[in-house]
Motif scaffolding. Structure first.
Motif, PDB file in Angstrom:
ATOM      1  N   ARG A  55      11.413 -41.690  32.349  1.00 37.59           N
ATOM      2  CA  ARG A  55      12.658 -41.983  33.061  1.00 37.59           C
ATOM      3  C   ARG A  55      13.367 -40.725  33.551  1.00 37.59           C
ATOM      4  O   ARG A  55      14.459 -40.809  34.110  1.00 37.59           O
ATOM      5  CB  ARG A  55      13.632 -42.824  32.223  1.00 37.59           C
ATOM      6  N   ALA A  56      12.779 -39.536  33.333  1.00 33.53           N
ATOM      7  CA  ALA A  56      13.365 -38.298  33.852  1.00 33.53           C
ATOM      8  C   ALA A  56      13.289 -38.331  35.377  1.00 33.53           C
ATOM      9  O   ALA A  56      12.379 -38.934  35.953  1.00 33.53           O
ATOM     10  CB  ALA A  56      12.612 -37.089  33.305  1.00 33.53           C
ATOM     11  N   PRO A  57      14.230 -37.682  36.049  1.00 32.04           N
ATOM     12  CA  PRO A  57      14.207 -37.706  37.514  1.00 32.04           C
ATOM     13  C   PRO A  57      13.074 -36.868  38.096  1.00 32.04           C
ATOM     14  O   PRO A  57      12.608 -35.911  37.482  1.00 32.04           O
ATOM     15  CB  PRO A  57      15.569 -37.130  37.910  1.00 32.04           C
ATOM     16  N   VAL A  58      12.645 -37.255  39.280  1.00 33.19           N
ATOM     17  CA  VAL A  58      11.732 -36.464  40.100  1.00 33.19           C
ATOM     18  C   VAL A  58      12.559 -36.043  41.302  1.00 33.19           C
ATOM     19  O   VAL A  58      13.122 -36.899  41.990  1.00 33.19           O
ATOM     20  CB  VAL A  58      10.494 -37.279  40.541  1.00 33.19           C
ATOM     21  N   LYS A  59      12.657 -34.723  41.534  1.00 32.72           N
ATOM     22  CA  LYS A  59      13.529 -34.221  42.593  1.00 32.72           C
ATOM     23  C   LYS A  59      12.746 -33.377  43.581  1.00 32.72           C
ATOM     24  O   LYS A  59      11.771 -32.718  43.221  1.00 32.72           O
ATOM     25  CB  LYS A  59      14.654 -33.363  42.006  1.00 32.72           C
ATOM     26  N   SER A  60      13.222 -33.391  44.805  1.00 33.30           N
ATOM     27  CA  SER A  60      12.731 -32.491  45.845  1.00 33.30           C
ATOM     28  C   SER A  60      13.947 -32.019  46.616  1.00 33.30           C
ATOM     29  O   SER A  60      14.750 -32.848  47.071  1.00 33.30           O
ATOM     30  CB  SER A  60      11.741 -33.208  46.767  1.00 33.30           C
ATOM     31  N   ALA A  61      14.119 -30.714  46.723  1.00 38.11           N
ATOM     32  CA  ALA A  61      15.281 -30.107  47.379  1.00 38.11           C
ATOM     33  C   ALA A  61      16.582 -30.586  46.748  1.00 38.11           C
ATOM     34  O   ALA A  61      17.595 -30.731  47.420  1.00 38.11           O
ATOM     35  CB  ALA A  61      15.260 -30.391  48.880  1.00 38.11           C
ATOM     36  N   GLY A  62      16.565 -30.874  45.448  1.00 34.69           N
ATOM     37  CA  GLY A  62      17.751 -31.311  44.734  1.00 34.69           C
ATOM     38  C   GLY A  62      18.062 -32.791  44.840  1.00 34.69           C
ATOM     39  O   GLY A  62      19.004 -33.276  44.224  1.00 34.69           O
ATOM     40  N   VAL A  63      17.266 -33.536  45.605  1.00 38.25           N
ATOM     41  CA  VAL A  63      17.486 -34.972  45.805  1.00 38.25           C
ATOM     42  C   VAL A  63      16.538 -35.751  44.897  1.00 38.25           C
ATOM     43  O   VAL A  63      15.344 -35.454  44.839  1.00 38.25           O
ATOM     44  CB  VAL A  63      17.230 -35.357  47.281  1.00 38.25           C
ATOM     45  N   VAL A  64      17.067 -36.747  44.195  1.00 38.17           N
ATOM     46  CA  VAL A  64      16.219 -37.585  43.343  1.00 38.17           C
ATOM     47  C   VAL A  64      15.377 -38.480  44.246  1.00 38.17           C
ATOM     48  O   VAL A  64      15.899 -39.283  45.009  1.00 38.17           O
ATOM     49  CB  VAL A  64      17.066 -38.430  42.368  1.00 38.17           C
ATOM     50  N   VAL A  65      14.046 -38.313  44.157  1.00 40.35           N
ATOM     51  CA  VAL A  65      13.119 -39.076  44.998  1.00 40.35           C
ATOM     52  C   VAL A  65      12.260 -40.035  44.187  1.00 40.35           C
ATOM     53  O   VAL A  65      11.444 -40.758  44.743  1.00 40.35           O
ATOM     54  CB  VAL A  65      12.210 -38.132  45.834  1.00 40.35           C
ATOM     55  N   GLY A  66      12.452 -40.038  42.858  1.00 38.59           N
ATOM     56  CA  GLY A  66      11.670 -40.927  42.014  1.00 38.59           C
ATOM     57  C   GLY A  66      11.982 -40.704  40.547  1.00 38.59           C
ATOM     58  O   GLY A  66      12.940 -40.009  40.196  1.00 38.59           O
ATOM     59  N   ARG A  67      11.158 -41.283  39.696  1.00 39.67           N
ATOM     60  CA  ARG A  67      11.321 -41.185  38.240  1.00 39.67           C
ATOM     61  C   ARG A  67       9.963 -41.001  37.577  1.00 39.67           C
ATOM     62  O   ARG A  67       8.940 -41.448  38.091  1.00 39.67           O
ATOM     63  CB  ARG A  67      11.948 -42.461  37.673  1.00 39.67           C
TER      64      ARG A  67
END
Length: 158
Positions: A55-67
């Motif tokens: 459930r940790a966030p997946v980020k790209s450029a600081g934006v959450v794009v998944g989990r």
């Protein structure tokens, strides 16, 4: 009659309040029912995931794009396999780099995605080929101490 009407209204507001609390709990916990057609699932192998959790966030450029949807141990390669569920609105090239990062010095860990330059995009079932493991603070401190001790050897014994 008056007491029954009052009890009915109190019960109605209690039910509405409970429904509102459940709605907020699902929103905060990000546990709402996700439509499978709106996401795609990829995985990557890491030597060390540190304190990464499902459930940790997946980020790209600081934006959450998944989990992070799953973490398991592969007994053949002796590496951690991390499964990521990404929002279908965000497409990434197949040569995307996945890194385990930390928010701040001692904050939560998350997976950071750095897009590559491939024209083909990731799709469900793909494996991330380039991954970078978590930086473990204890290892860094130990390495620093070892390097400092090597710079100043002990004086010879008499």
């Amino acid at each position: 009659m008056r007491r029954t009407t009052l009890d009915l209204w109190v019960g109605f507001f209690v039910v509405i309040g409970m429904a509102a609390l459940m709605f907020l709990a699902f929103k905060v916990g990000n546990l709402g029912a996700a439509n499978a057609s709106q996401t795609y699932v990829v995985s990557g192998q890491f030597d060390n995931i540190g304190g990464l959790k499902a459930r940790a966030p997946v980020k790209s450029a600081g934006v959450v794009v998944g989990r992070v949807s799953d973490i398991r141990f592969d007994t053949k390669s002796y590496r951690a396999v991390v499964t990521l569920t990404l929002d279908a609105r965000y497409q990434f090239p197949r040569d995307t780099i996945a890194t385990i990062l930390t928010s701040g010095l001692l904050g939560e860990q998350y997976v950071g995605l750095e897009p590559g330059g491939d024209e083909a995009m990731l799709k469900t079932g793909d494996k991330l080929q380039i991954t970078q493991s978590a930086v473990v603070l204890e290892k860094l401190i130990g390495q620093f101490m070892f390097d400092k001790a090597a710079e100043h050897p002990a004086p010879p014994a008499h």
